[in-house]
Design a protein around this motif. Sequence first.
Motif, mmCIF file in Angstrom:
data_model
loop_
_atom_site.group_PDB
_atom_site.id
_atom_site.type_symbol
_atom_site.label_atom_id
_atom_site.label_comp_id
_atom_site.label_asym_id
_atom_site.label_seq_id
_atom_site.Cartn_x
_atom_site.Cartn_y
_atom_site.Cartn_z
ATOM 1 N N SER A 426 91.197 14.855 37.999
ATOM 2 C CA SER A 426 91.342 13.883 36.915
ATOM 3 C C SER A 426 90.044 13.139 36.662
ATOM 4 N N GLY A 427 89.327 12.795 37.735
ATOM 5 C CA GLY A 427 88.040 12.122 37.570
ATOM 6 C C GLY A 427 87.024 13.003 36.881
ATOM 7 N N CYS A 428 86.998 14.273 37.265
ATOM 8 C CA CYS A 428 86.073 15.217 36.619
ATOM 9 C C CYS A 428 86.399 15.363 35.134
ATOM 10 N N ILE A 429 87.693 15.458 34.827
ATOM 11 C CA ILE A 429 88.104 15.595 33.430
ATOM 12 C C ILE A 429 87.703 14.367 32.627
ATOM 13 N N ALA A 430 87.848 13.188 33.233
ATOM 14 C CA ALA A 430 87.482 11.954 32.539
ATOM 15 C C ALA A 430 86.010 11.944 32.174
ATOM 16 N N ILE A 431 85.167 12.386 33.088
ATOM 17 C CA ILE A 431 83.720 12.376 32.846
ATOM 18 C C ILE A 431 83.345 13.340 31.731
ATOM 19 N N VAL A 432 83.792 14.592 31.829
ATOM 20 C CA VAL A 432 83.392 15.580 30.815
ATOM 21 C C VAL A 432 84.029 15.281 29.460
ATOM 22 N N THR A 433 85.213 14.661 29.469
ATOM 23 C CA THR A 433 85.841 14.293 28.195
ATOM 24 C C THR A 433 85.026 13.220 27.482
ATOM 25 N N ASP A 434 84.579 12.200 28.230
ATOM 26 C CA ASP A 434 83.753 11.156 27.626
ATOM 27 C C ASP A 434 82.412 11.717 27.161
ATOM 28 N N LEU A 435 81.867 12.646 27.916
ATOM 29 C CA LEU A 435 80.614 13.275 27.498
ATOM 30 C C LEU A 435 80.817 14.072 26.214
ATOM 31 N N SER A 436 81.945 14.745 26.113
ATOM 32 C CA SER A 436 82.217 15.540 24.924
ATOM 33 C C SER A 436 82.368 14.653 23.690
ATOM 34 N N ASN A 437 82.874 13.442 23.893
ATOM 35 C CA ASN A 437 83.079 12.517 22.776
ATOM 36 C C ASN A 437 81.881 11.601 22.527
ATOM 37 N N SER A 438 80.857 11.714 23.354
ATOM 38 C CA SER A 438 79.695 10.836 23.214
ATOM 39 C C SER A 438 78.681 11.437 22.247
ATOM 40 N N GLU A 439 78.138 10.590 21.404
ATOM 41 C CA GLU A 439 77.117 11.034 20.451
ATOM 42 C C GLU A 439 75.704 10.672 20.918
ATOM 43 N N GLY A 440 75.587 9.639 21.767
ATOM 44 C CA GLY A 440 74.258 9.184 22.174
ATOM 45 C C GLY A 440 73.789 9.712 23.511
ATOM 46 N N SER A 441 74.690 10.242 24.336
ATOM 47 C CA SER A 441 74.309 10.711 25.667
ATOM 48 C C SER A 441 73.378 11.916 25.584
ATOM 49 N N VAL A 442 72.358 11.917 26.445
ATOM 50 C CA VAL A 442 71.406 13.040 26.499
ATOM 51 C C VAL A 442 71.511 13.768 27.832
ATOM 52 N N LEU A 443 72.602 13.558 28.539
ATOM 53 C CA LEU A 443 72.787 14.174 29.852
ATOM 54 C C LEU A 443 72.749 15.694 29.724
ATOM 55 N N SER A 444 71.890 16.330 30.519
ATOM 56 C CA SER A 444 71.744 17.784 30.456
ATOM 57 C C SER A 444 72.149 18.479 31.750
ATOM 58 N N HIS A 445 72.374 17.694 32.802
ATOM 59 C CA HIS A 445 72.762 18.288 34.094
ATOM 60 C C HIS A 445 73.661 17.304 34.819
ATOM 61 N N ILE A 446 74.852 17.785 35.196
ATOM 62 C CA ILE A 446 75.759 16.972 35.996
ATOM 63 C C ILE A 446 76.256 17.802 37.170
ATOM 64 N N ASP A 447 76.128 17.229 38.359
ATOM 65 C CA ASP A 447 76.464 17.938 39.589
ATOM 66 C C ASP A 447 77.737 17.339 40.180
ATOM 67 N N LEU A 448 78.807 18.136 40.189
ATOM 68 C CA LEU A 448 80.083 17.741 40.783
ATOM 69 C C LEU A 448 80.419 18.682 41.941
#
Length: 585
Positions: A426-448
């Motif tokens: 659920s925590g992983c889903i929350a993070i990627v969901t917010d990233l998918s809905n974000s317009e300003g984030s420039v995150l290119s690498h996330i390590d889970l």
Amino acid sequence: MEDTERDDIGNGENTDADTNGAHNENSTEITKHTEKDGPMTVIKEEEEERPFTSNKRLPSQNGRPSFLRTPGGDPSADDRSHFNENNEKNIQNQNGKADILITELREEDNEKESKSDTESDIDEQEISLRNVAPYEPPDDDDDDGWDTDLEIEEDSKTPHDPTYRTQYTKLCEQLGVVPVSYFTRHMVDKVIIMRSHGLGVQGTRAIARVLRDVISLEKLDLEGNWMEGEGGKALSKTLEENEYIHDVSMAKNKLGSQGAYYVAKMLLVNTNLRKLNISGNEFQNKDAAGLADAMEKNTTLRELNLSHNFFGEEAGEVLGPAIGANEYLDVLDLSWNNIRRRGAVAVAKGLAENVILKTCNLSWNGFGPEGGAAIADAIANNSSLLELDISGNRLTCDVAVKIGKALKKNETLTVLKMGNNPISTSGCIAIVTDLSNSEGSVLSHIDLSEIPVEFEFLKIVEELKQKRKIEILHGPILSSGNTAEDIGKRAVDPRRKKDPLLVLQEHVVINDSRLVSMLQKYDVDHSLSVSADDFVAVLEELQVPFDRKQLQLIVDKLDKTENGRINYGKFVENASRATPQVPVV
């Protein structure tokens, strides 16, 4: 008393013991040594005129003490002055304690030495005290005169050695250590890497003394040489004077509190060092005060590694404000300490206030939910950080939800590492969901890494990758999820992870649900079966990542009746059963 002769350390010459006049029977022998004249002479003075005081601080002369005290009867292995034993005279102190041999320098320097002592006492108080008391050197600690007994007097007839090999060899002889051949060959190079050479205290002293004058060296790596506090002190004093070395590693050397004190003191005056690694040196909470003060006042250091030490909650409370106040560090590593609770909150708050730091490693500290919430605030407010590592910090699913929301506000962070945390699917889903809905984030690498995920997470990841380029690492894939409600449900059998049929099921669930509708176009009689060739054609049209051999293996497994037709109804049923029902947070 008979005339005696004593070997000089610098050039090995002998001198007459009675050249300074007649001797009195009741006088005590004192060795007198002048730096320029070279030879030593033995003279006598009245004991009443120069009593020995055991707790007196040793004076110094421009970084060199005027007195050198050594055991008179049996010189220890640590003090190797190579004096002639036949000419040593023991001085018994007033309390009847151990015999002491006193070596005196020029009398005309006493006035300068007194002034140097006063300045040294002031210097030792420059490191401010915070919540915990830092290391304080003993009263008789000979700070400014550390290398007095390591002075090399060059013979006027001997030409200067630009390679410093002669000087280094003599220093090793004085200290009773074997010269390191690698150092002898490379001491004038730009880079010296001497890891795990077993230098110890004395070996480090010899190297530090030589490097004080070397102007070609730029990078020095002495990791894992067991130099301890005394060796760290010697090297720190060298770095105070050498203006050319800009990259130093003293990692894994058991520097302890004494080493931390002198490293911090060096950082207050050094203006050339750009990168310093002092990880794995058993620094404790009380040592954080001096290092924090140095972090605030040093204006040239760009990279600092304090990982793998014993810093705890108290150290975090001291280091946090220093992180916030620092305006010069680009890289900071505090990983593998024990900074928790209020210390973790203080460090996170400092990170939020910092406006310069580019890379910060806070992994494996056990921040917990409280520290994790503060980190989420830091991510939301920091506008300079590019890379952040918070792996292994006991972060929960609630913390992951907060970090996901913080990432929507952050517009600078490009790399986030938070693996080995119990944030659940659920925590992983929350993070990627917010990233998918974000317009300003420039995150290119996330390590889970090491965090189990399931199909719903993978489906969101694929949707995110369609929007922008991003790399996401994750743990094993579960067939049921790993939320609290899913505990006890059966996961994917590890032995089937490479099964082409299972991979096909995952591909259909995650990427493309059009398989059934496309197969139905070839199923003209509505029998829920198609020919093997038609099935392969559909898979190729969907661009399933299989080669011909794998496709044939799938066909063979699905064609159980061996009549050349594949019942896709059963396959769709299996694929549907593999789809987890996990709500999106």
